[in-house]
Design a protein around this motif. Structure first.
Motif, PDB file in Angstrom:
ATOM      1  N   ALA A  13      18.427  -8.726  26.444  1.00 38.02           N
ATOM      2  CA  ALA A  13      17.534  -8.818  27.836  1.00 38.02           C
ATOM      3  C   ALA A  13      16.792  -7.447  27.749  1.00 38.02           C
ATOM      4  O   ALA A  13      15.383  -7.537  28.020  1.00 38.02           O
ATOM      5  CB  ALA A  13      18.225  -8.969  29.101  1.00 38.02           C
ATOM      6  N   GLY A  14      17.567  -6.403  27.651  1.00 34.18           N
ATOM      7  CA  GLY A  14      16.753  -4.988  27.628  1.00 34.18           C
ATOM      8  C   GLY A  14      15.896  -4.992  26.593  1.00 34.18           C
ATOM      9  O   GLY A  14      14.640  -4.434  26.679  1.00 34.18           O
ATOM     10  N   ALA A  15      16.053  -5.208  25.287  1.00 37.30           N
ATOM     11  CA  ALA A  15      15.159  -4.998  24.290  1.00 37.30           C
ATOM     12  C   ALA A  15      14.056  -5.991  24.364  1.00 37.30           C
ATOM     13  O   ALA A  15      13.160  -5.530  23.944  1.00 37.30           O
ATOM     14  CB  ALA A  15      15.960  -5.579  22.892  1.00 37.30           C
ATOM     15  N   VAL A  16      14.110  -7.315  24.589  1.00 31.91           N
ATOM     16  CA  VAL A  16      13.113  -8.297  24.703  1.00 31.91           C
ATOM     17  C   VAL A  16      12.046  -7.474  25.899  1.00 31.91           C
ATOM     18  O   VAL A  16      10.748  -7.679  25.676  1.00 31.91           O
ATOM     19  CB  VAL A  16      13.587  -9.535  25.436  1.00 31.91           C
ATOM     20  N   HIS A  17      12.631  -7.125  27.021  1.00 33.87           N
ATOM     21  CA  HIS A  17      11.748  -6.512  28.031  1.00 33.87           C
ATOM     22  C   HIS A  17      10.906  -4.984  27.263  1.00 33.87           C
ATOM     23  O   HIS A  17       9.808  -4.824  27.637  1.00 33.87           O
ATOM     24  CB  HIS A  17      12.628  -5.931  29.244  1.00 33.87           C
ATOM     25  N   ARG A  18      11.671  -4.447  26.495  1.00 37.37           N
ATOM     26  CA  ARG A  18      11.205  -3.226  25.948  1.00 37.37           C
ATOM     27  C   ARG A  18       9.954  -3.763  25.029  1.00 37.37           C
ATOM     28  O   ARG A  18       8.992  -3.194  24.891  1.00 37.37           O
ATOM     29  CB  ARG A  18      12.155  -2.242  25.124  1.00 37.37           C
TER      30      ARG A  18
ATOM     31  N   LEU B  89       6.154 -14.015  24.945  1.00 41.44           N
ATOM     32  CA  LEU B  89       6.063 -12.462  25.189  1.00 41.44           C
ATOM     33  C   LEU B  89       4.637 -12.051  24.978  1.00 41.44           C
ATOM     34  O   LEU B  89       4.159 -12.162  23.828  1.00 41.44           O
ATOM     35  CB  LEU B  89       6.997 -12.024  24.060  1.00 41.44           C
ATOM     36  N   ASP B  90       4.202 -11.734  26.229  1.00 39.26           N
ATOM     37  CA  ASP B  90       2.811 -11.156  25.913  1.00 39.26           C
ATOM     38  C   ASP B  90       2.175  -9.919  26.796  1.00 39.26           C
ATOM     39  O   ASP B  90       1.076  -9.518  27.042  1.00 39.26           O
ATOM     40  CB  ASP B  90       1.784 -12.249  26.566  1.00 39.26           C
ATOM     41  N   GLY B  91       3.210  -9.209  27.203  1.00 41.40           N
ATOM     42  CA  GLY B  91       3.189  -8.014  27.905  1.00 41.40           C
ATOM     43  C   GLY B  91       2.999  -8.190  29.394  1.00 41.40           C
ATOM     44  O   GLY B  91       2.726  -7.237  30.141  1.00 41.40           O
ATOM     45  N   ARG B  92       3.109  -9.186  30.014  1.00 46.88           N
ATOM     46  CA  ARG B  92       3.081  -9.452  31.385  1.00 46.88           C
ATOM     47  C   ARG B  92       4.643  -9.456  31.910  1.00 46.88           C
ATOM     48  O   ARG B  92       5.449  -9.829  31.089  1.00 46.88           O
ATOM     49  CB  ARG B  92       2.633 -10.965  31.714  1.00 46.88           C
ATOM     50  N   PRO B  93       4.685  -9.323  33.268  1.00 45.85           N
ATOM     51  CA  PRO B  93       6.043  -8.960  33.790  1.00 45.85           C
ATOM     52  C   PRO B  93       7.085  -9.837  34.046  1.00 45.85           C
ATOM     53  O   PRO B  93       8.103 -10.058  34.388  1.00 45.85           O
ATOM     54  CB  PRO B  93       5.770  -8.436  35.152  1.00 45.85           C
ATOM     55  N   ASP B  94       6.293 -11.126  33.765  1.00 44.41           N
ATOM     56  CA  ASP B  94       7.105 -12.463  34.144  1.00 44.41           C
ATOM     57  C   ASP B  94       7.540 -13.117  32.607  1.00 44.41           C
ATOM     58  O   ASP B  94       8.278 -14.118  32.646  1.00 44.41           O
ATOM     59  CB  ASP B  94       6.738 -13.404  34.765  1.00 44.41           C
TER      60      ASP B  94
ATOM     61  N   LEU C  51      22.284 -15.123  22.417  1.00 41.08           N
ATOM     62  CA  LEU C  51      20.988 -15.853  22.000  1.00 41.08           C
ATOM     63  C   LEU C  51      20.022 -15.430  23.143  1.00 41.08           C
ATOM     64  O   LEU C  51      20.132 -15.223  24.226  1.00 41.08           O
ATOM     65  CB  LEU C  51      21.208 -17.270  21.912  1.00 41.08           C
ATOM     66  N   ALA C  52      18.854 -14.879  22.549  1.00 35.79           N
ATOM     67  CA  ALA C  52      17.814 -14.442  23.452  1.00 35.79           C
ATOM     68  C   ALA C  52      16.590 -15.536  22.984  1.00 35.79           C
ATOM     69  O   ALA C  52      16.232 -15.264  21.836  1.00 35.79           O
ATOM     70  CB  ALA C  52      17.520 -13.175  23.496  1.00 35.79           C
ATOM     71  N   HIS C  53      15.936 -16.178  23.692  1.00 38.26           N
ATOM     72  CA  HIS C  53      14.702 -17.100  23.166  1.00 38.26           C
ATOM     73  C   HIS C  53      13.484 -17.230  24.423  1.00 38.26           C
ATOM     74  O   HIS C  53      14.055 -17.224  25.641  1.00 38.26           O
ATOM     75  CB  HIS C  53      15.372 -18.369  23.204  1.00 38.26           C
ATOM     76  N   LEU C  54      12.435 -17.153  23.614  1.00 37.50           N
ATOM     77  CA  LEU C  54      11.105 -17.129  24.390  1.00 37.50           C
ATOM     78  C   LEU C  54      10.288 -17.667  23.506  1.00 37.50           C
ATOM     79  O   LEU C  54       9.868 -17.193  22.620  1.00 37.50           O
ATOM     80  CB  LEU C  54      10.805 -15.753  25.097  1.00 37.50           C
ATOM     81  N   GLY C  55       9.695 -18.981  24.031  1.00 37.58           N
ATOM     82  CA  GLY C  55       8.441 -19.624  23.227  1.00 37.58           C
ATOM     83  C   GLY C  55       9.063 -20.833  22.413  1.00 37.58           C
ATOM     84  O   GLY C  55      10.023 -21.634  23.064  1.00 37.58           O
ATOM     85  N   ASP C  56       8.565 -21.271  21.279  1.00 35.28           N
ATOM     86  CA  ASP C  56       8.670 -22.539  20.778  1.00 35.28           C
ATOM     87  C   ASP C  56       9.149 -22.171  19.204  1.00 35.28           C
ATOM     88  O   ASP C  56       9.287 -23.306  18.407  1.00 35.28           O
ATOM     89  CB  ASP C  56       7.435 -23.299  20.804  1.00 35.28           C
TER      90      ASP C  56
END
Length: 463
Positions: free
Chosen positions: A72-77, A164-169, A111-116
């Motif tokens: 989670a921390g790596a994805v947020h960074r 992942l696009d630089g937005r806080p959400d 597992l960390a996942h965001l997108g398709d």
């Protein structure tokens, strides 16, 4: 029993595109794939940046529950890094990237996942999708509005909802998974599953080494007419020393940019069985990759939009405040102004630095001429519907005061005769010619008896 990963990663620019926006990384403890998007808005920069940040997790000292926090921390960074890149170059506004990562500690997978992009596991000959697509068609499948088969050919299957696009959400899905020797893992960009069925993917993964499998999967996608970049990472969970060793593999845009390239590469591998003219129709019209980000508004001139939003909010607050103040100035009530009854305009409330009422009409009626009940009402204020209503209340108070004054006036004594022993009646003259004599100052008043509780017609307390 200590397990390890035997891995291979491969990326192909595809048959239509001129630049590769996919990036992937495979290492002893981390499998990672990012599919950039935004077309001219530097999708390759987004995917490469995400991979360069998250790949730092490829270390053996992250284990168990700590893997979830680390992912989670790596994805947020990585998300923060994308935001910085947009600030540095506004032309990158609108870029984004998927992220699918598997962190391995020898016993478990995080597992960390965001997108398709997708993560699969082949176990005992059965293929299982580990990730959940964040797409429009997947939401239709989840709601039961279309089937999986219909989603495979849906015209909007590339429409992505979370990225992942630089937005806080931009929060990823996180999950801890079990792992055992013999499992085969696959990470792939949508250029594969959008054109190749799960049955074909499972058949390709059933045999061969990770190196041969990635080649076969990309070949299937190209032969199926895929007009997208295609990237695959395949890893076997083994008990013996892995054939791939422990040297990380970096492919796609991340590899090109790391070497000082532009990300606009030729295919990474030579693939059999396709002609130069095939798939040309897939590139006609607007590029489907440009449409993937369509539902998300651009962040261009973000500071200006924030200022505009702030101005609108302040205007609404000011408008609401003015409307409220205007309403108060149409209200009337009866209260006291010093020793006298007065009609006030506004409401009987005050805020720091702001008074919401003022004296509109001061009446000649003194408060102490009212009986206790009426006086307490006035001192506590009497609300009126309008100015006419307030004047009616004052008229009624004046009537009560006059009645009480009449009740409390002492009687006039008769005039005595000047001749001793013989009373003489003095004829009464008209009031206009003879003033009424005032009672002696010592004459006591005789207030009427008033029961407790207060009645507006009682005259107790009149002074």
């Amino acid at each position: 029993m200590t397990l390890s990963l035997d891995y291979a990663a491969l990326s192909d620019v595809g048959r239509v595109r001129r630049n590769n926006e996919d990036s992937a990384y495979a290492g002893p403890h981390l499998l990672l794939l990012a599919d950039g998007m935004g077309g001219a808005a530097a999708g390759e920069v987004a995917s490469a940046a995400a991979v360069q940040v998250i790949r730092r997790l490829d270390t053996s000292n992250i284990t168990g529950p700590d893997m979830m926090e680390a992912l989670a921390g790596a994805v947020h960074r990585a998300n923060e890094r994308l935001s910085e890149l947009v600030e540095e170059d506004p032309e990158r506004e609108g870029m984004g990237s998927t992220v699918t990562a598997l962190l391995f500690d020898g016993e478990h997978l995080g597992l960390a996942h965001l997108g398709d992009s997708r993560a699969y596991r082949l176990r005992d000959g059965l293929l299982y999708q580990l990730s959940h697509d964040h797409t429009f068609v997947q939401s239709l499948v989840d709601e039961g509005r279309i089937s999986k088969e219909e989603a495979f050919t849906h015209p909007h299957r590339n429409l992505i909802l979370r990225v992942l696009d630089g937005r806080p959400d931009s929060d990823p899905d996180l999950e801890m998974l079990d792992v055992r020797a013999g499992d085969r893992l696959l990470l792939c960009s949508d250029g594969l599953p959008d054109y190749v069925s799960d049955q074909v993917i499972a058949a390709s993964m059933a045999d061969g080494t990770p190196d041969s499998v990635v080649v076969e999967l990309i070949t299937h996608a190209l032969e199926a007419g895929s007009n997208d970049n295609i990237t695959c990472v395949v890893a076997d969970v083994v008990e013996t020393a892995p054939a791939s060793g422990d040297r990380p593999q970096l492919v796609g845009a991340a590899a090109e940019l790391a070497q000082g390239g532009t990300g606009r590469s030729e295919p990474t591998i030579a693939v059999r069985g396709h002609g130069e003219g095939d798939g040309g129709a897939g590139g006609a019209g607007m590029d489907p990759e440009e449409l993937r980000y369509a539902p998300r508004p651009p962040k261009r001139f973000l500071w200006l939009r924030r200022l505009a939003v702030l101005a609108v909010v302040l205007a609404l607050i000011a408008g609401g405040g003015w409307f409220g103040y205007s309403w108060t100035q149409k209200q009337y009530y009866v209260g006291t102004d010093g020793d006298y009854v007065a009609i006030f305009k506004g409401v009987d409330q005050d805020f720091p630095g702001l008074s919401l009422s003022s004296v509109y009409e001061r009446q000649p009626l003194q408060v102490d001429k009212l009986p206790t009940y009426s006086r307490e009402q006035v001192e506590g204020t009497i609300q009126a519907d309008d100015l006419a209503g307030a004047r009616t209340i004052v008229t009624e108070l004046q009537r009560v005061a006059d009645e009480c004054a009449a009740k409390t006036k002492p009687p006039v004594k008769p005039t005595t005769s000047p001749t001793p022993g013989k009373p003489v009646t003095t004829p009464t003259k008209p009031a206009v010619s003879t003033p009424v004599s005032k009672p002696p100052a010592t004459a006591p008043s005789t207030p009427a008896s008033t029961p407790a509780g207060g009645n507006p017609d009682d005259c107790d307390g009149v002074r």
